[in-house]
Scaffold this motif. Structure first.
Motif, PDB file in Angstrom:
ATOM      1  N   VAL A  22       0.761  -0.614   0.035  1.00 42.46           N
ATOM      2  CA  VAL A  22       0.257  -0.260   0.081  1.00 42.46           C
ATOM      3  C   VAL A  22       0.676   1.080   0.016  1.00 42.46           C
ATOM      4  O   VAL A  22       0.573   2.076  -0.821  1.00 42.46           O
ATOM      5  N   LEU A  23       2.064   1.419   0.835  1.00 43.99           N
ATOM      6  CA  LEU A  23       3.356   2.527   1.179  1.00 43.99           C
ATOM      7  C   LEU A  23       3.035   2.622  -0.190  1.00 43.99           C
ATOM      8  O   LEU A  23       3.472   3.826  -0.875  1.00 43.99           O
ATOM      9  N   THR A  24       3.632   1.440  -0.960  1.00 45.01           N
ATOM     10  CA  THR A  24       4.594   1.601  -1.962  1.00 45.01           C
ATOM     11  C   THR A  24       3.760   2.298  -3.239  1.00 45.01           C
ATOM     12  O   THR A  24       3.777   2.778  -4.001  1.00 45.01           O
ATOM     13  N   GLN A  25       2.121   1.634  -3.194  1.00 48.15           N
ATOM     14  CA  GLN A  25       1.593   1.988  -4.687  1.00 48.15           C
ATOM     15  C   GLN A  25       1.019   3.281  -4.357  1.00 48.15           C
ATOM     16  O   GLN A  25       0.617   4.138  -5.295  1.00 48.15           O
ATOM     17  N   LEU A  26       1.202   4.077  -3.472  1.00 51.69           N
ATOM     18  CA  LEU A  26       0.616   5.258  -3.156  1.00 51.69           C
ATOM     19  C   LEU A  26       1.556   6.394  -3.552  1.00 51.69           C
ATOM     20  O   LEU A  26       1.544   6.951  -2.642  1.00 51.69           O
ATOM     21  N   ARG A  27       2.713   6.111  -3.617  1.00 51.10           N
ATOM     22  CA  ARG A  27       3.499   6.733  -4.755  1.00 51.10           C
ATOM     23  C   ARG A  27       2.717   7.854  -5.245  1.00 51.10           C
ATOM     24  O   ARG A  27       3.334   8.390  -5.450  1.00 51.10           O
ATOM     25  N   THR A  28       1.711   6.785  -5.525  1.00 49.40           N
ATOM     26  CA  THR A  28       0.826   7.907  -7.061  1.00 49.40           C
ATOM     27  C   THR A  28      -0.559   8.551  -5.932  1.00 49.40           C
ATOM     28  O   THR A  28      -0.887   6.844  -5.007  1.00 49.40           O
ATOM     29  N   GLU A  29      -1.044   9.409  -6.025  1.00 55.91           N
ATOM     30  CA  GLU A  29      -2.547   9.191  -5.551  1.00 55.91           C
ATOM     31  C   GLU A  29      -3.458   8.017  -5.915  1.00 55.91           C
ATOM     32  O   GLU A  29      -3.559   8.679  -6.976  1.00 55.91           O
ATOM     33  N   HIS A  30      -4.240   7.872  -4.935  1.00 55.70           N
ATOM     34  CA  HIS A  30      -5.485   7.067  -5.497  1.00 55.70           C
ATOM     35  C   HIS A  30      -6.397   7.381  -4.124  1.00 55.70           C
ATOM     36  O   HIS A  30      -6.149   7.254  -3.116  1.00 55.70           O
ATOM     37  N   LYS A  76     -14.578  11.552  -3.597  1.00 62.41           N
ATOM     38  CA  LYS A  76     -14.272  10.599  -2.541  1.00 62.41           C
ATOM     39  C   LYS A  76     -12.847  11.072  -1.892  1.00 62.41           C
ATOM     40  O   LYS A  76     -12.842  11.831  -1.905  1.00 62.41           O
ATOM     41  N   ARG A  77     -12.458   9.794  -1.259  1.00 64.44           N
ATOM     42  CA  ARG A  77     -11.268   9.882  -0.212  1.00 64.44           C
ATOM     43  C   ARG A  77      -9.454  10.005  -0.901  1.00 64.44           C
ATOM     44  O   ARG A  77      -9.627   8.826  -1.394  1.00 64.44           O
ATOM     45  N   PHE A  78      -8.961  10.901  -1.105  1.00 65.93           N
ATOM     46  CA  PHE A  78      -7.805  10.502  -1.555  1.00 65.93           C
ATOM     47  C   PHE A  78      -6.544  10.324  -1.443  1.00 65.93           C
ATOM     48  O   PHE A  78      -6.247  11.159  -0.387  1.00 65.93           O
ATOM     49  N   TYR A  79      -5.685   9.242  -1.234  1.00 62.85           N
ATOM     50  CA  TYR A  79      -4.592   9.188  -0.390  1.00 62.85           C
ATOM     51  C   TYR A  79      -3.134   9.650  -1.420  1.00 62.85           C
ATOM     52  O   TYR A  79      -3.578   8.674  -2.446  1.00 62.85           O
ATOM     53  N   ARG A  80      -2.034   9.329  -0.315  1.00 59.94           N
ATOM     54  CA  ARG A  80      -0.764   9.054  -1.267  1.00 59.94           C
ATOM     55  C   ARG A  80       0.298   9.283   0.493  1.00 59.94           C
ATOM     56  O   ARG A  80      -0.415   9.616   1.388  1.00 59.94           O
ATOM     57  N   VAL A  81       1.235   9.126  -0.008  1.00 56.06           N
ATOM     58  CA  VAL A  81       2.647   8.606   0.806  1.00 56.06           C
ATOM     59  C   VAL A  81       2.597   9.941   1.192  1.00 56.06           C
ATOM     60  O   VAL A  81       2.737  10.585   0.384  1.00 56.06           O
ATOM     61  N   SER A  82       3.097   9.711   2.973  1.00 57.86           N
ATOM     62  CA  SER A  82       3.124  11.300   3.312  1.00 57.86           C
ATOM     63  C   SER A  82       4.895  11.354   3.739  1.00 57.86           C
ATOM     64  O   SER A  82       5.819  10.364   2.879  1.00 57.86           O
ATOM     65  N   ALA A  83       5.470  12.219   4.243  1.00 51.81           N
ATOM     66  CA  ALA A  83       7.147  12.142   3.647  1.00 51.81           C
ATOM     67  C   ALA A  83       7.487  10.787   4.571  1.00 51.81           C
ATOM     68  O   ALA A  83       8.125  10.416   4.752  1.00 51.81           O
ATOM     69  N   ALA A  84       6.688  11.637   6.164  1.00 56.26           N
ATOM     70  CA  ALA A  84       6.984   9.906   6.739  1.00 56.26           C
ATOM     71  C   ALA A  84       7.340   8.332   6.224  1.00 56.26           C
ATOM     72  O   ALA A  84       7.892   7.958   6.448  1.00 56.26           O
ATOM     73  N   GLY A  85       6.017   8.410   5.344  1.00 53.72           N
ATOM     74  CA  GLY A  85       5.393   7.364   4.783  1.00 53.72           C
ATOM     75  C   GLY A  85       6.725   7.250   4.153  1.00 53.72           C
ATOM     76  O   GLY A  85       6.863   5.618   3.718  1.00 53.72           O
ATOM     77  N   GLN A  86       7.117   7.847   2.838  1.00 52.17           N
ATOM     78  CA  GLN A  86       8.090   7.505   2.134  1.00 52.17           C
ATOM     79  C   GLN A  86       9.462   6.862   3.149  1.00 52.17           C
ATOM     80  O   GLN A  86      10.884   5.904   2.436  1.00 52.17           O
TER      81      GLN A  86
END
Lengths: 121, 320
Positions: A22-30, A76-86
């Protein structure tokens, strides 16, 4: 009994790499549904009842950022990995690769690998 | 209100208030996106049954809500008996039930002039029975949610329509749950009263026949609770329900007949120092009470016989 045991162990094994996926896929917003589809297209089926609570947990841990936006006439709620997540994702990927390499040695090496590891020639 | 709205409403009943709207909006978007995808594939709108299949695939609202509150606790005994979505409601109902038990025991002790020395043990038995009943009901609800993910309409007062044959008779789950609670209360009261040989109001005491039959009363009430629990878990076992009802009517008839054969149901314990006049007046009152009991028991026989015939007919109809 063995089926149930296998299922429990499989879920245990999946739990860790789902976070990484999930963290990897959310490099781009989904948004949730699109994320689930994207993961499924890459061979990783994930139940919606697992995905959404996981997204909420990762967000509450500061690993994801989210934003409500209208798309296709629906909110819709869009998710993206945060700086800490990266940062965490990079560390987890290193960890995963290390574990993978060790597992390859353990599962493919056989007795020779044991001799190699103990230094016996 | 659409099927999806009702489903979301059911999920919302078990979500933490603070996150409820947020979770439901996201879930709603997911369900609608999935439906739209399927419609695009089929090239037509989904039928009711296809929409219901999608909701069924999501799982029972209780299970869905439970995934959003993993830290809300639960009741485990080897496996999970009450999940996180139900657990907070269970704790609240248990608390209310304990307060009712306490209030009932206080009222019974004062109204029936029961000795205060036995209050604690009576309260403990009452609390145990009521807590066990409440726990059993919640365990059954949780189990039903796991085994029948399509049956959630009762949460919003709507009939379950998925995989349901409309003409199939079923026993109301609400009725079964109420029966369990009522029988537990009766059981506690019966135990409390009949375990005190000098229980009574003022100079009036229950006749020995009640105490001789106390074990039979307790067995009958316990069996009734077991039957209601079975009905709650399996509302489709209508033939079993009718068969058990016949058994209960026969048992009730036997108990009423035994009570009738006693002839006296209330006796007089004249207070010390009562004059002859006062004793005669009290004796008259006791005779009147016994007469009422006699007619009451006769009416009970008639009702039991009527219900017995009805249940035998019903059983035969269901056996065809």
């Amino acid at each position: 009994m063995s089926d149930e045991l296998l299922e429990n162990l499989r879920l245990e094994l999946r739990r860790g790499y789902l976070v990484l996926a999930v963290l990897t896929q959310l490099r781009t917003e989904h948004y949730g549904y699109a994320l689930r589809k994207a993961l499924a297209e890459r061979g990783l089926e994930i139940d919606e009842n697992t995905l959404y609570p996981l997204l909420r947990r990762l967000e509450s841990q500061g690993l994801l950022d989210s934003e409500w936006r209208e798309e296709d006439k629906r909110n819709k709620r869009f998710y993206r990995v945060s700086a800490a997540g990266q940062t965490i994702r990079a560390q987890l990927l290193d960890e995963w690769e290390g574990i993978n390499a060790s597992l390859r040695v353990i599962t493919q090496g056989g007795p020779e690998a044991d001799l190699h590891l103990t230094g016996v020639k | 209100m659409t099927q999806v709205d009702r489903y979301l409403e059911s999920v919302g009943m078990f979500l933490p208030e603070r996150q409820k709207d947020d979770i439901l909006s996201e879930l709603s978007d997911h369900i609608h996106s999935r439906m739209e995808d399927q419609e695009a594939q089929l090239g037509r709108p989904l039928t009711d049954s296809e929409q219901q299949d999608i909701l069924k695939n999501y799982g029972h609202p209780l299970s869905v809500a439970g995934r959003y509150r993993p830290d809300s606790g639960g009741l485990m005994f080897g496996k999970q008996l009450i999940g996180p979505a139900l657990f907070s409601i269970y704790i609240r109902v248990l608390g209310i039930s304990l307060l009712i038990a306490l209030a009932l025991q206080i009222v019974l002790t004062i109204a029936l002039d029961l000795p205060t020395s036995g209050v604690f043990s009576r309260l403990m038995v009452h609390v145990f029975l009521q807590s066990a009943t409440v726990t059993l009901i919640f365990v059954l609800i949780q189990r039903m949610a796991q085994e029948h993910p399509d049956q959630w309409g009762w949460l919003t007062g709507q009939p379950d329509s998925v995989n349901r044959i409309p003409s199939l008779p079923r026993i109301s789950r609400l009725e079964s749950a109420l029966q369990i609670v009522l029988l537990a209360v009766f059981l506690a009261i019966t135990y409390g009263v009949l375990s005190t040989p000098d229980a009574g109001i003022g100079p009036f005491r229950l006749a020995p026949i009640w105490f001789s039959l106390s074990a039979a009363f307790l067995v009958a009430l316990s069996a009734g609770m077991v039957q209601s629990a079975v009905n709650l878990a399996r509302p489709d076992w209508v033939r079993f329900h009718a068969g058990m009802q016949i058994g209960f009517e026969l048992l009730s008839l036997a108990l009423i007949c035994l009570l009738l054969s006693a002839g006296v149901w209330v006796i007089l314990t004249a207070p010390a120092g009562a004059t002859l006049d006062e004793q005669l007046k009290l004796a008259e009152i006791v005779a009147t009470i016994n007469q009422y009991f006699f007619y009451g028991l006769l009416i009970s026989v008639a009702i039991s016989l009527y219900q017995l015939v009805q249940n035998v007919r019903r059983y035969r109809r269901l056996s065809r």
